[in-house]
Design a protein around this motif. Structure first.
Motif, PDB file in Angstrom:
ATOM      1  N   SER A  85       0.834  -1.209   0.000  1.00 18.30           N
ATOM      2  CA  SER A  85       0.000   0.000   0.000  1.00 18.30           C
ATOM      3  C   SER A  85       0.864   1.252   0.000  1.00 18.30           C
ATOM      4  CB  SER A  85      -0.929  -0.004   1.219  1.00 18.30           C
ATOM      5  OG  SER A  85      -1.835  -1.064   1.132  1.00 18.30           O
ATOM      6  N   ALA A  86       1.921   1.239   0.805  1.00 15.49           N
ATOM      7  CA  ALA A  86       2.821   2.394   0.858  1.00 15.49           C
ATOM      8  C   ALA A  86       3.501   2.605  -0.495  1.00 15.49           C
ATOM      9  CB  ALA A  86       3.866   2.200   1.954  1.00 15.49           C
TER      10      ALA A  86
ATOM     11  N   ARG B 268       2.390   1.726  -3.487  1.00 10.86           N
ATOM     12  CA  ARG B 268       1.408   2.246  -4.451  1.00 10.86           C
ATOM     13  C   ARG B 268       1.155   3.740  -4.222  1.00 10.86           C
ATOM     14  NH1 ARG B 268       1.776  -1.684  -7.730  1.00 10.86           N
ATOM     15  NH2 ARG B 268       0.711  -3.622  -7.298  1.00 10.86           N
ATOM     16  N   GLU B 269       1.070   4.153  -2.948  1.00 10.29           N
ATOM     17  CA  GLU B 269       0.842   5.571  -2.647  1.00 10.29           C
ATOM     18  C   GLU B 269       2.040   6.410  -3.093  1.00 10.29           C
ATOM     19  OE1 GLU B 269      -0.657   9.209  -1.462  1.00 10.29           O
ATOM     20  OE2 GLU B 269      -1.647   7.330  -1.983  1.00 10.29           O
ATOM     21  N   LEU B 270       3.241   5.924  -2.843  1.00  7.78           N
ATOM     22  CA  LEU B 270       4.425   6.658  -3.278  1.00  7.78           C
ATOM     23  C   LEU B 270       4.498   6.736  -4.801  1.00  7.78           C
ATOM     24  CD1 LEU B 270       7.010   5.328  -0.699  1.00  7.78           C
ATOM     25  CD2 LEU B 270       6.062   7.640  -0.828  1.00  7.78           C
ATOM     26  N   GLN B 271       4.097   5.662  -5.477  1.00  4.34           N
ATOM     27  CA  GLN B 271       4.051   5.700  -6.939  1.00  4.34           C
ATOM     28  C   GLN B 271       3.035   6.729  -7.427  1.00  4.34           C
ATOM     29  OE1 GLN B 271       3.270   1.495  -7.523  1.00  4.34           O
ATOM     30  NE2 GLN B 271       5.287   1.219  -8.449  1.00  4.34           N
ATOM     31  N   ARG B 272       1.878   6.798  -6.766  1.00  6.61           N
ATOM     32  CA  ARG B 272       0.857   7.775  -7.136  1.00  6.61           C
ATOM     33  C   ARG B 272       1.389   9.194  -6.962  1.00  6.61           C
ATOM     34  NH1 ARG B 272      -2.249  11.231  -5.192  1.00  6.61           N
ATOM     35  NH2 ARG B 272      -1.707  10.841  -3.046  1.00  6.61           N
ATOM     36  N   GLN B 273       2.045   9.440  -5.830  1.00  6.44           N
ATOM     37  CA  GLN B 273       2.599  10.772  -5.571  1.00  6.44           C
ATOM     38  C   GLN B 273       3.701  11.118  -6.573  1.00  6.44           C
ATOM     39  OE1 GLN B 273       3.821  11.032  -1.462  1.00  6.44           O
ATOM     40  NE2 GLN B 273       1.786  10.486  -0.709  1.00  6.44           N
TER      41      GLN B 273
ATOM     42  N   GLU C 129      10.705  10.086   1.590  1.00 11.25           N
ATOM     43  CA  GLU C 129       9.341   9.559   1.681  1.00 11.25           C
ATOM     44  C   GLU C 129       9.322   8.058   1.941  1.00 11.25           C
ATOM     45  OE1 GLU C 129       6.350  11.284   1.812  1.00 11.25           O
ATOM     46  OE2 GLU C 129       7.830  12.861   2.106  1.00 11.25           O
TER      47      GLU C 129
ATOM     48  N   ALA D  48       7.654   6.316   5.199  1.00 12.62           N
ATOM     49  CA  ALA D  48       6.645   5.268   5.069  1.00 12.62           C
ATOM     50  C   ALA D  48       7.076   4.002   5.818  1.00 12.62           C
ATOM     51  CB  ALA D  48       6.397   4.954   3.594  1.00 12.62           C
TER      52      ALA D  48
END
Length: 70
Positions: A21-22, A24-29, A47, A51
């Motif tokens: 999950s972390a 995927r969120e970092l990839q989104r950001q 980051e 995380a």
């Protein structure tokens, strides 16, 4: 982080759910920063460390025993 190929399911990458999950969120950001013309590499290490620290703290809190209990 560079917008390359999706590596698949978090378990296929050898990650736990929270780690996946972390990631995927970092990839989104990172994608959002690239869309603004900025370089994600400037903040990626910080980051990722943040995380990981959050994941470790959450796991420690979930596995700690309440005071006074064996």
């Amino acid at each position: 982080m560079d917008g390359g190929k999706d590596l698949g399911d978090y378990q296929e990458m050898g990650l736990f759910n929270a780690q996946g999950s972390a990631l995927r969120e970092l990839q989104r950001q990172a994608a959002a920063l690239r869309a603004q013309g900025l370089s994600p590499s400037r903040w990626a290490a910080t980051e990722v460390q943040r995380a990981c620290a959050e994941i470790v703290a959450a796991k420690a809190a979930a596995t700690s025993k309440p005071p006074g209990r064996p």
